[in-house]
Design an enzyme around this catalytic site. Structure first.
Site, PDB file in Angstrom:
ATOM      1  CB  SER A  98      -0.804  -0.146   1.423  1.00  0.00           C
ATOM      2  OG  SER A  98      -1.323   1.433   1.577  1.00  0.00           O
ATOM      3  CE1 TYR A 127      -3.903  -2.434   5.114  1.00  0.00           C
ATOM      4  CE2 TYR A 127      -2.805  -0.196   4.637  1.00  0.00           C
ATOM      5  CZ  TYR A 127      -3.589  -1.284   4.140  1.00  0.00           C
ATOM      6  OH  TYR A 127      -3.774  -1.574   2.792  1.00  0.00           O
ATOM      7  CB  ILE A 156      -8.231   1.335  -4.633  1.00  0.00           C
ATOM      8  CG1 ILE A 156      -6.861   1.294  -4.763  1.00  0.00           C
ATOM      9  CG2 ILE A 156      -9.121   0.413  -5.502  1.00  0.00           C
ATOM     10  CD1 ILE A 156      -6.348   1.977  -6.256  1.00  0.00           C
TER      11      ILE A 156
HETATM   12  P1  NAP Z   1     -11.536  -5.617   0.680  1.00  0.00           P
HETATM   13  O1  NAP Z   1     -12.556  -5.103  -0.238  1.00  0.00           O
HETATM   14  O2  NAP Z   1     -11.796  -5.287   1.940  1.00  0.00           O
HETATM   15  O3  NAP Z   1     -11.498  -6.944   0.233  1.00  0.00           O
HETATM   16  C1  NAP Z   1     -10.360  -7.925   1.108  1.00  0.00           C
HETATM   17  C2  NAP Z   1     -10.544  -9.254   0.706  1.00  0.00           C
HETATM   18  O4  NAP Z   1      -9.594 -10.095   1.606  1.00  0.00           O
HETATM   19  C3  NAP Z   1     -11.759 -10.137   0.719  1.00  0.00           C
HETATM   20  O5  NAP Z   1     -11.808 -10.997  -0.387  1.00  0.00           O
HETATM   21  C4  NAP Z   1     -11.512 -10.963   1.885  1.00  0.00           C
HETATM   22  O6  NAP Z   1     -12.140 -12.193   1.830  1.00  0.00           O
HETATM   23  C5  NAP Z   1     -10.136 -11.221   1.872  1.00  0.00           C
HETATM   24  N1  NAP Z   1      -9.609 -11.694   3.095  1.00  0.00           N
HETATM   25  C6  NAP Z   1      -9.478 -11.010   4.268  1.00  0.00           C
HETATM   26  N2  NAP Z   1      -9.040 -11.751   5.244  1.00  0.00           N
HETATM   27  C7  NAP Z   1      -8.753 -13.012   4.774  1.00  0.00           C
HETATM   28  C8  NAP Z   1      -8.049 -13.974   5.080  1.00  0.00           C
HETATM   29  N3  NAP Z   1      -7.871 -14.219   6.551  1.00  0.00           N
HETATM   30  N4  NAP Z   1      -8.048 -15.316   4.335  1.00  0.00           N
HETATM   31  C9  NAP Z   1      -8.396 -15.021   3.017  1.00  0.00           C
HETATM   32  N5  NAP Z   1      -8.875 -14.107   2.597  1.00  0.00           N
HETATM   33  C10 NAP Z   1      -8.871 -12.765   3.396  1.00  0.00           C
HETATM   34  O7  NAP Z   1      -9.907  -5.182   0.329  1.00  0.00           O
HETATM   35  P2  NAP Z   1      -9.402  -4.432  -0.949  1.00  0.00           P
HETATM   36  O8  NAP Z   1      -9.558  -2.969  -0.814  1.00  0.00           O
HETATM   37  O9  NAP Z   1      -9.799  -5.080  -2.182  1.00  0.00           O
HETATM   38  O10 NAP Z   1      -7.607  -4.594  -0.703  1.00  0.00           O
HETATM   39  C11 NAP Z   1      -7.076  -5.767  -1.058  1.00  0.00           C
HETATM   40  C12 NAP Z   1      -5.711  -5.707  -0.938  1.00  0.00           C
HETATM   41  O11 NAP Z   1      -5.007  -4.121  -1.363  1.00  0.00           O
HETATM   42  C13 NAP Z   1      -5.568  -5.629   0.550  1.00  0.00           C
HETATM   43  O12 NAP Z   1      -4.205  -6.317   0.729  1.00  0.00           O
HETATM   44  C14 NAP Z   1      -5.457  -4.260   0.972  1.00  0.00           C
HETATM   45  O13 NAP Z   1      -4.325  -4.255   2.080  1.00  0.00           O
HETATM   46  C15 NAP Z   1      -4.776  -3.732  -0.388  1.00  0.00           C
HETATM   47  N6  NAP Z   1      -4.920  -2.184  -0.500  1.00  0.00           N
HETATM   48  C16 NAP Z   1      -6.108  -1.701  -0.727  1.00  0.00           C
HETATM   49  C17 NAP Z   1      -6.143  -0.303  -0.838  1.00  0.00           C
HETATM   50  C18 NAP Z   1      -7.364   0.443  -1.060  1.00  0.00           C
HETATM   51  O14 NAP Z   1      -7.480   1.624  -0.899  1.00  0.00           O
HETATM   52  N7  NAP Z   1      -8.689  -0.302  -1.103  1.00  0.00           N
HETATM   53  C19 NAP Z   1      -5.176   0.627  -1.130  1.00  0.00           C
HETATM   54  C20 NAP Z   1      -3.872   0.048  -0.877  1.00  0.00           C
HETATM   55  C21 NAP Z   1      -3.717  -1.336  -0.592  1.00  0.00           C
HETATM   56  P3  NAP Z   1     -13.506 -12.545   2.329  1.00  0.00           P
HETATM   57  O15 NAP Z   1     -14.647 -11.553   2.040  1.00  0.00           O
HETATM   58  O16 NAP Z   1     -14.136 -13.806   1.925  1.00  0.00           O
HETATM   59  O17 NAP Z   1     -13.646 -12.567   3.849  1.00  0.00           O
END
Ligand code: NAP
Length: 244
Positions: A139, A152, A185
């Protein structure tokens, strides 16, 4: 034969967009999820109806035994994994002094230990084949640090360290390891931010937009494919210029 990609946390947000992108590009997608069974199955069904192949696979990636079982199942069914995308993650905002040790350990387990487990299980077969591409997910906060998101930020900074070190170790085996460090995002992870805060973040971004999961998925696809064949150990940050 189709290339095989394992994407962790593919039930929603960035992981789901990655699953769709890779499926549309002809990959056999293994879409890991933890809790969102119904949502994952609906998505896989939609893909199947369009002639694309997305197979849901449940596992808590913070649990070494479950990751081992998941990877063994994939290898026994498909024989190999071409691309591993470690995307699953959680976030939590709080004052540093209010975080409990349990919350700290949970953050590290989901965001960092999971990357260790997935890479450890996927690598032996990649090394045998002398090819493979691993994409980790950090991130912008793993690069610059975020106030009220110390665990985080620490977990995501560690993912960058893991990526760089592993890239050096497995490069001679023909395996590339790169990291995506997205900016803000539009996913459920940011669902707790008010419309006002999102507007402010947009204004602070030189490209004047909040990123989409699809834009991150495009980066992941680029890193996975031949166009990135001389890239390893790199951190690519789709962030609209928010952090330069
Ligand atoms: P999100 O919409 O909250 O989705 C998170 C995903 O991770 C879900 O599919 C969830 O599965 C899965 N997950 C969580 N804990 C898990 C576990 N113990 N085992 C297996 N799966 C698990 O998040 P996102 O925004 O798409 O983020 C995806 C990645 O990008 C993350 O690593 C996040 O830190 C990174 N990121 C996001 C942003 C942003 O602004 N959104 C920015 C920088 C980095 P379930 O729904 O099945 O529980």
């Amino acid at each position: 034969m189709s290339k095989v990609v394992l994407i962790t946390g593919a039930s929603r947000g960035i992981g789901r967009a990655e699953a769709e992108k890779f499926a549309r590009e002809g990959y056999q997608v293994i879409a890991n999820y933890h809790n969102s069974k119904e949502r994952m199955e609906q998505f896989a069904q939609q893909m199947t109806e369009q002639g694309l192949s997305v197979i849901p696979m449940q596992a808590d990636v913070s649990d070494e035994v479950q990751v081992k079982r998941m990877v063994e199942e994939i290898l026994s069914q498909f024989g190999h994994i071409d691309v591993l995308i470690c995307n699953a993650g959680i976030a939590r905002q709080s004052l540093f002094t209010d975080f409990t040790a349990d919350q700290w350990h949970n953050m590290m387990a989901v965001n960092l230990d999971s990357v260790f487990y997935c890479c450890k299980e996927a690598l032996p077969s990649m090394i045998r084949r002398q090819k493979g591409s691993i994409i980790t997910t950090s991130s912008i906060w793993g690069i610059s640090g975020a106030s009220c998101e110390v665990p985080y930020s620490a977990s995501k900074a560690a993912v960058i360290g893991l990526t760089k070190a592993l890239a050096k170790e497995v490069g001679p085996s023909g395996i590339r390891v790169n990291c995506i460090a997205p900016g803000v995002i539009d996913t459920e992870m940011n669902g707790n931010l008010t419309a006002e805060v999102m507007e402010e973040l947009k204004e602070e971004t030189p490209l004047c937009q909040i990123g989409t999961p699809q834009q991150v998925a495009d980066c992941a696809f680029f890193l996975a494919e031949e166009g990135a064949s001389f890239l390893t150990g790199q951190v690519i940050s789709p962030n609209g210029g928010f952090l330069i």
